[in-house]
Enzyme design. Structure first.
Site, PDB file in Angstrom:
ATOM      1  N   CYS A   1       0.816  -1.226   0.000  1.00 48.88           N
ATOM      2  CA  CYS A   1       0.000   0.000   0.000  1.00 48.88           C
ATOM      3  C   CYS A   1       0.851   1.279   0.000  1.00 48.88           C
ATOM      4  O   CYS A   1       0.553   2.238  -0.711  1.00 48.88           O
ATOM      5  CB  CYS A   1      -0.951  -0.018   1.190  1.00 48.88           C
ATOM      6  SG  CYS A   1      -0.176  -0.520   2.734  1.00 48.88           S
TER       7      CYS A   1
ATOM      8  N   HIS B   1      -2.548   6.545   4.295  1.00 50.30           N
ATOM      9  CA  HIS B   1      -1.110   6.663   4.549  1.00 50.30           C
ATOM     10  C   HIS B   1      -0.590   7.968   3.944  1.00 50.30           C
ATOM     11  O   HIS B   1      -1.031   8.393   2.871  1.00 50.30           O
ATOM     12  CB  HIS B   1      -0.348   5.522   3.868  1.00 50.30           C
ATOM     13  CG  HIS B   1      -0.542   4.169   4.495  1.00 50.30           C
ATOM     14  ND1 HIS B   1      -1.245   3.963   5.656  1.00 50.30           N
ATOM     15  CD2 HIS B   1      -0.081   2.945   4.109  1.00 50.30           C
ATOM     16  CE1 HIS B   1      -1.216   2.667   5.948  1.00 50.30           C
ATOM     17  NE2 HIS B   1      -0.525   2.026   5.031  1.00 50.30           N
TER      18      HIS B   1
END
Ligand SMILES: NC(=O)c1ccc[n+]([C@@H]2O[C@H](COP(=O)([O-])OP(=O)(O)OC[C@H]3O[C@@H](n4cnc5c(N)ncnc54)[C@H](OP(=O)(O)O)[C@@H]3O)[C@@H](O)[C@H]2O)c1
Length: 339
Positions: A130, A243
């Protein structure tokens, strides 16, 4: 064309996102099987207004399945992906189980879509890490223009990257802290509420964590850039979702922040949010549940000679573009080719 779909890990953080996005994007589903551990067998989940019963993942779960999305952990993928392939499915795997095997394609559709069709006899396509996806989406268009020599990446990773139980742990610790109760630490290596933890995934012999090395290994493979030099420090932060990464990029050619903004404005999967005067820069709370990676704080890296360096800040919803959305976009590439 419509396909028989299975989701292995349907009850997890990524699995839940698969269900939401497959419906939202009208993925052409003929039939759907929701698979998880024995713990969840019999649980009911809703998809497109219909109730589905979760089944225990077993070797024979994939009869007739054409697209199998895996998000149940690396060991589960290693054990069950071969069974799904034998049954004739193409596997799109969200775990790190196969990413570093040379013959398994590792795909970000905006960067290396053609690789998706190279799944060969093993019928597995790997979805990248990710954080790698969040970092590479803005990096790649700049690399194409200026030639990337070296990248330094520092990440600020949301707790949902560690799964549904870790999210519940942050919530519980926050409640307990507010109530003046002692906090319980079970999933993350240390207390995550009101803290940051500079360790994600396992420590390696060279002192890096595996998460940090993924950026280098995967960056080289996805961008077909075998000489890339890169280093990373990956940190867990008490953010629920999305993130953030700080990138320091050194290029072969001179570049300016203005030119970089223009390139990124035209880059797929990226949205430029960069205006210090109006406090415009991407932040996790505002990038959550959005498809694109936000990029801002674009500036010349003053530590690199001849204007060959840029600093950027990028934020993306890692459960979406870092996992389920990217995997679904790979599936959509296959569908366009009738596979
Ligand atoms: N979260 C993210 O942002 C993210 C991003 C990219 C990649 N990934 C990767 O995606 C995978 C799943 O992550 P997650 O965050 O969704 O984790 P999670 O919330 O912990 O969910 C794990 C899923 O796997 C299932 N599972 C666990 N053990 C199983 C078994 N023995 N047999 C069958 N199913 C089993 C769980 O089912 P039960 O509910 O029955 O336990 C659940 O559906 C991991 O490999 C992770 O590294 C996650």
């Amino acid at each position: 064309m419509s396909v028989n779909v299975a989701i292995a890990g349907a009850t997890g953080a990524v699995g839940e996102e698969f269900l939401r996005l497959l419906e939202l994007r009208s993925y052409p589903i003929k039939s759907l099987r929701l698979l998880a551990s024995a713990r969840s067998a019999g649980r009911k989940l809703m998809f497109a207004g219909r109730e589905y019963t979760v089944e225990e993942l077993k070797a024979d779960s994939f009869k007739g399945v054409e697209h199998a999305f895996f998000s149940a952990g690396g060991s589960i993928s290693k054990e069950f992906a071969p069974h799904a392939a034998k049954a004739g499915a193409i596997i799109i795997d969200n775990t790190s189980a196969f990413r570093y095997e040379p013959e398994i394609p590792l795909v970000i559709p905006e960067i290396n879509p053609k690789d998706a069709f190279e799944y060969g006899a093993r019928r597995i396509i790997a979805n990248p890490n990710c954080t790698t996806i969040v970092a590479l989406l803005p990096t790649y268009p700049l690399h194409k223009q200026f030639g990337l020599k070296r990248a330094v990446m520092s990440s600020y990773q949301a707790i949902s990257g560690a799964g549904a139980q870790a999210m519940a742990e942050l919530e519980q610790q926050t409640r307990d802290w507010a109530a003046g109760k002692p906090l319980t630490v079970k999933i993350a290596p240390k207390q995550i509420a009101f803290n940051v933890i500079p360790r994600i995934d396992a420590f390696q012999e060279n002192g890096y964590t595996k998460e940090e090395l993924k950026f280098l290994w995967e960056g080289r493979k996805i961008m077909h850039h075998t000489t890339l030099r890169a280093t990373a420090t990956c940190v867990r932060v008490p953010v629920m979702r999305s993130h953030s990464v700080s990138l320091n990029l050194e290029f072969e050619k001179a570049c300016t922040p203005e030119a970089a903004r223009e390139i990124l404005r035209n880059a797929p999967g990226v949205i430029v949010q960069d205006d210090p005067k109006t406090e415009l820069y991407p932040i996790p709370l505002e990038r959550s549940l959005k498809d694109e990676i936000g990029v801002g704080r674009i500036r010349q890296d003053i530590s690199i000679d001849d204007n060959r360096g840029l600093c950027l800040w990028a934020v993306g919803d890692q459960i979406m573009k870092g996992a389920a959305l990217n995997a679904i976009q790979i599936g959509e590439l296959l569908l366009k080719q009738g596979r």
